[in-house]
Design a protein around this motif. Structure first.
Motif, PDB file in Angstrom:
ATOM      1  N   UNK A  21       0.869  -1.172   0.000  1.00 65.92           N
ATOM      2  CA  UNK A  21       0.000   0.000   0.000  1.00 65.92           C
ATOM      3  C   UNK A  21       0.905   1.220   0.000  1.00 65.92           C
ATOM      4  N   UNK A  22       0.328   2.393  -0.152  1.00 66.25           N
ATOM      5  CA  UNK A  22       1.131   3.625  -0.213  1.00 66.25           C
ATOM      6  C   UNK A  22       1.166   4.274   1.166  1.00 66.25           C
ATOM      7  N   UNK A 126      10.683  -5.315   2.860  1.00 59.36           N
ATOM      8  CA  UNK A 126      10.001  -4.756   4.034  1.00 59.36           C
ATOM      9  C   UNK A 126       9.944  -3.250   4.038  1.00 59.36           C
ATOM     10  N   UNK A 127      10.200  -2.659   2.877  1.00 56.30           N
ATOM     11  CA  UNK A 127      10.203  -1.196   2.795  1.00 56.30           C
ATOM     12  C   UNK A 127       8.792  -0.672   2.513  1.00 56.30           C
ATOM     13  N   UNK A 128       8.628   0.638   2.687  1.00 53.89           N
ATOM     14  CA  UNK A 128       7.403   1.313   2.310  1.00 53.89           C
ATOM     15  C   UNK A 128       7.716   2.253   1.154  1.00 53.89           C
ATOM     16  N   UNK A 159      11.301   4.374   1.989  1.00 48.76           N
ATOM     17  CA  UNK A 159      11.895   4.217   3.318  1.00 48.76           C
ATOM     18  C   UNK A 159      11.351   2.964   3.951  1.00 48.76           C
ATOM     19  N   UNK A 160      11.332   2.958   5.277  1.00 46.81           N
ATOM     20  CA  UNK A 160      10.754   1.822   6.005  1.00 46.81           C
ATOM     21  C   UNK A 160       9.517   2.294   6.758  1.00 46.81           C
ATOM     22  N   UNK A 161       8.530   1.405   6.886  1.00 51.31           N
ATOM     23  CA  UNK A 161       7.267   1.810   7.510  1.00 51.31           C
ATOM     24  C   UNK A 161       7.474   2.370   8.915  1.00 51.31           C
TER      25      UNK A 161
END
Ligand SMILES: Cc1cc2nc3c(=O)[nH]c(=O)nc-3n(C[C@H](O)[C@H](O)[C@H](O)COP(=O)(O)O)c2cc1C
Length: 195
Positions: A21-22, A126-128, A159-161
């Protein structure tokens, strides 16, 4: 929020697609050079019309060269959260075909494929990742002295969540309640077009 726990479609989609998802919440965790190279390498191997590979990526890191300029080109509503992410990438396409100088009708299509591959690889790590169209292309073009033969199409926030609780209230709501989709029968036609 971990991506692993998310499941959007009722059908058994591949977890990479179902989890994506964004996001607007990003953590302090930086993106390593190896992670960055891997997501860009994933984009590199996308298919493209006549193998033109019209995509170009201008990568900036928070605190590094070009980042403040690219951030300044975003719409204020996007700046409000995108400034927390460690990486901003300006996505460009070369408008014409290298082989004959004619318009590349599929240039933006192919950038979309490349960014989809980049997105899948980022999700696997595992990034966002959040793609933005809300930016001033003319401002970014001037800041980076980008020639006219390139179109500035979108910006990737990478980046990362992070913690959705730290977002402003209006953004928190959107982070928790993910976007919906049109049903397949509005999007897919069999044998005739009646959209
Ligand atoms: C080309 C493009 C431009 C977008 N521009 C923005 C934007 O300017 N600001 C924003 O918050 N989200 C933007 N988005 C994110 C979309 O709103 C989001 O992908 C859509 O609502 C579906 O939600 P999801 O990605 O979480 O599934 C953009 C997405 C794409 C692909």
């Amino acid at each position: 929020m971990s991506h692993d726990g998310l499941r959007r479609s009722a059908l058994p989609l591949h977890p990479l697609l179902n989890a994506r998802f964004s996001p607007r919440a990003f953590s302090d965790r930086d993106v390593s050079e190896a992670e960055l190279e891997l997501v860009l390498e994933a984009a590199r191997w996308a298919s493209s019309s006549m193998n033109e590979q019209p995509w170009r990526f201008l990568v900036t890191r928070r605190g590094g060269k070009g980042h403040a300029e690219l951030l300044a080109a975003l719409n204020p509503s996007n700046q409000a959260w995108a400034d927390k992410a460690p990486v901003l990438i300006l996505n460009l396409v070369k408008r014409t075909l290298s082989r004959n100088g004619l318009e590349n009708y599929h240039a933006r299509h192919d950038l979309g494929l490349a960014t989809a591959q980049l997105t899948a690889q980022a999700t696997a790590l595992g990034m966002g990742l959040h793609i933005l169209g809300g930016f001033h292309a003319d401002v970014a073009r001037a800041s980076f002295a980008i020639p006219e033969e390139f179109d500035l199409v979108s910006v990737i926030v990478l980046g990362f969540p992070g913690d959705a609780e730290l977002l402003a209230d209006n953004l928190k709501e959107r982070e928790i309640h993910h976007s919906q989709r049109r049903p397949l029968n509005e999007l897919v036609f069999h044998g005739e077009f009646n959209g």
